[in-house]
Write an enzyme that holds these catalytic residues in place. Structure first.
Site, mmCIF file in Angstrom:
data_model
loop_
_atom_site.group_PDB
_atom_site.id
_atom_site.type_symbol
_atom_site.label_atom_id
_atom_site.label_comp_id
_atom_site.label_asym_id
_atom_site.label_seq_id
_atom_site.Cartn_x
_atom_site.Cartn_y
_atom_site.Cartn_z
ATOM 1 C CB ALA A 75 -1.133 -0.193 1.233
ATOM 2 C CB THR A 76 4.718 1.881 1.522
ATOM 3 O OG1 THR A 76 3.377 2.126 3.012
ATOM 4 C CG2 THR A 76 5.045 3.453 1.315
ATOM 5 C CG ASN A 156 -2.839 4.469 10.754
ATOM 6 O OD1 ASN A 156 -2.910 4.995 10.178
ATOM 7 N ND2 ASN A 156 -1.412 3.775 11.176
ATOM 8 C CB SER A 204 -1.315 -3.585 2.541
ATOM 9 O OG SER A 204 -0.322 -4.131 2.547
ATOM 10 N N GLY A 205 -0.917 -6.341 0.230
ATOM 11 C CA GLY A 205 -1.142 -8.145 1.243
ATOM 12 C C GLY A 205 -1.360 -8.692 2.422
ATOM 13 C CG HIS A 206 1.625 -6.316 5.083
ATOM 14 N ND1 HIS A 206 1.774 -6.019 6.073
ATOM 15 C CD2 HIS A 206 1.859 -5.696 4.871
ATOM 16 C CE1 HIS A 206 1.931 -4.896 6.507
ATOM 17 N NE2 HIS A 206 1.791 -4.112 5.396
ATOM 18 C CB THR A 246 10.768 -10.091 -12.489
ATOM 19 O OG1 THR A 246 11.655 -9.775 -13.145
ATOM 20 C CG2 THR A 246 10.482 -11.204 -11.930
ATOM 21 C CB CYS A 332 4.874 2.878 9.092
ATOM 22 S SG CYS A 332 4.062 1.358 8.080
#
Length: 382
Positions: A75-76, A156, A204-206, A246, A332
Site C-alpha cells: 500500500a505504501t 490505522n 496491501s497483502g499483509h 519482474t 511504520c
C-alpha cells in the site's frame, strides 16, 4: 501445547499469512518458479497464468476489470504511485491543489509534503475528537484547480471509518481524482470500495492474511480512458508501464488467493471480530477507558484505540508484555517514536495521547485473559 509467547494483538500492523495462502506461495517459489515475462516456454506461461488468476480474483472483489489492477510492493508504494504519479498531469493542467486529511498514513502525508515542496498546495482537513472527518468539509475544500482528493477508508490507529461514499457522491463526475488508502479495510469493508467514483484504491497483502511485500493499486478508467499516471520507476513494460520489474509471482498469487478468501469469509470474520471487540470493551469497562472512534459513525471491529486514565502507554505495554503484544501507534513510525499525529490532529490532551494503546486482532485470535490484563493494569495504577 499453547504458544508460550504473548497473544498477538497487533493485526493492524500485520497479519499472519493464511496457511492456505502460504501453501500456494511456497509451491510457486520452489516448484513452479518461472518468470511471467518469459513467453517462449511453459514455465513462463504458467507463471503468467498465476498472475492473471490473481488479477482476476482481486478484480472480482472490487468490481473492476482485471486490467485495472496494478501490482505493487504494498500500500505504501500504491499510495506514492497514486499521488506522485499524477503530479506531471497536475502541473500540465494547472491543477496543483490537493485535498486530504490530517490523519492519513505517512505513506500519503509524506508524498504530499514532497509535492508541497514542488509548489503544490495541500489542504488537510482535520477530524473531530472522535477521529472522523466530515465529508462536507472535504468537499468544501475542493476548488476548480483541485487535482486529487485522498482520504483513507479507515484510520490505522483508531479504526475510525471515514465517509468515502459521501465524498465520492459529492464529487463531480469530471472533477478531481479520488484516491482511497484501503490498507485497513480491503477484505473487511470491501463493498464500499466498489463505488465507481473512486478512481484509485491502495491495498496491501499483509493486512489481509496474504504475504508481505505485495499489494496493488486499483486504477479505474474514466469514460473508458486510463488515468494520466506516470510511473515512479522505469525499466520495463510490466503492469501497463506503471510498475516495471519482474513480477513476484508467488507473492502476487498469494495476494490473489488471500483476496478471494477474505471476500468469501468476510461476514464470518467480521462477526468473530465484533464478538472479540465486545468482550474487550466489557472487560476493560472497570478501568473507565477512553475509547477513540465513534461506534455510531463506524469503526472497524478489529481495532480498539484506548487510553487508560492515569497510565502511560509505554508502562502499559511493558506491564502486559508477557500477556499480549500491543502497540501505541503505527508500526511504520515506531522506529522513531513520536506522539501520534493522528491523536494530535483529533485535538486530544497530551496525557490522553501519551496513554493510548492500540489493540488489534483477527478472526483467528485466541481468547485473551482479560481478567489478568485488568488486574495488572489496576495494580499499575495504584
Amino acid at each position: 501445547m499453547r504458544d508460550a509467547r504473548p497473544i498477538y494483538l497487533d493485526c493492524a500492523a500485520t497479519t499472519a499469512t493464511d496457511p492456505r495462502v502460504a501453501e500456494v506461495v511456497m509451491r510457486l517459489f520452489v516448484e513452479e518458479f518461472g518468470n511471467a515475462g518469459s513467453r517462449t516456454h511453459t514455465y513462463g506461461a504458467a507463471a503468467q497464468g498465476e498472475v492473471n488468476i490473481a488479477r482476476q480474483r482481486i478484480g472480482v472483489t472490487l468490481g473492476v476489470d482485471p486490467e485495472e489492477v496494478i501490482f505493487t510492493s504494498g500500500a505504501t508504494e500504491s499510495d506514492n504511485l497514486a499521488i506522485l504519479g499524477l503530479a506531471a498531469f497536475g502541473t500540465a493542467e494547472a491543477r496543483r491543489h490537493i485535498v486530504s486529511t490530517a490523519i492519513e498514513h505517512k505513506a500519503v502525508l509524506e508524498p504530499l509534503a514532497r509535492l508541497t515542496d514542488e509548489g503544490f498546495e495541500v489542504t488537510l482537513v482535520r477530524p473531530d475528537r472522535a477521529g472522523h472527518v466530515s465529508a462536507d468539509e472535504v468537499l468544501a475544500a475542493v476548488r476548480r484547480d483541485t487535482l486529487l482528493v485522498s482520504v483513507m477508508h479507515a484510520n490505522n490507529e483508531t479504526g475510525a471509518l471515514q465517509p468515502i461514499a459521501a465524498i465520492a457522491d459529492g464529487l463531480a463526475a469530471d472533477g478531481p481524482f479520488l484516491h482511497v488508502d484501503a490498507a485497513q479495510t480491503y477484505g473487511r469493508e470491501t463493498p464500499a470500495l466498489r463505488h465507481t467514483r473512486i478512481d484509485l484504491v491502495s491495498i496491501s497483502g499483509h493486512k489481509v492474511f496474504g504475504p508481505k511485500g505485495v499489494g496493488a493499486l486499483i486504477v479505474r478508467r474514466r469514460g473508458g480512458r486510463r488515468l494520466p499516471l506516470r510511473p515512479l520507476m522505469v525499466g520495463g513494460g510490466q503492469e501497463r508501464g506503471l510498475r516495471p520489474g519482474t513480477h513476484p509471482v508467488p507473492l502476487i498469487a498469494g495476494l490473489g488467493l488471500a483476496a478471494e478468501l477474505a471476500e468469501t469469509e468476510r461476514e464470518a470474520r467480521a462477526r468473530a471480530c465484533a464478538r472479540f471487540r465486545s468482550a474487550a470493551l466489557d472487560a476493560l469497562a472497570p478501568l473507565a477507558p477512553v475509547i477513540h472512534g465513534d461506534h455510531d459513525r463506524g469503526v472497524l471491529p478489529n481495532i480498539l484505540s484506548v487510553a487508560i486514565p492515569g497510565l502511560d502507554s509505554e508502562a502499559v505495554m511493558v506491564a502486559l508484555k508477557e500477556l499480549v503484544a500491543v502497540s501505541n501507534g503505527s508500526a511504520c513510525t515506531s522506529a522513531r517514536y513520536e506522539p501520534s499525529h493522528v491523536l494530535a490532529a483529533m485535538g486530544l490532551p497530551e496525557d490522553e495521547i501519551d496513554g493510548t494503546v492500540r489493540l488489534s486482532w483477527s478472526h483467528t485470535t485466541p481468547t485473551v485473559p482479560w481478567d489478568k490484563i485488568v488486574a495488572t493494569l489496576s495494580d499499575l495504577r495504584l
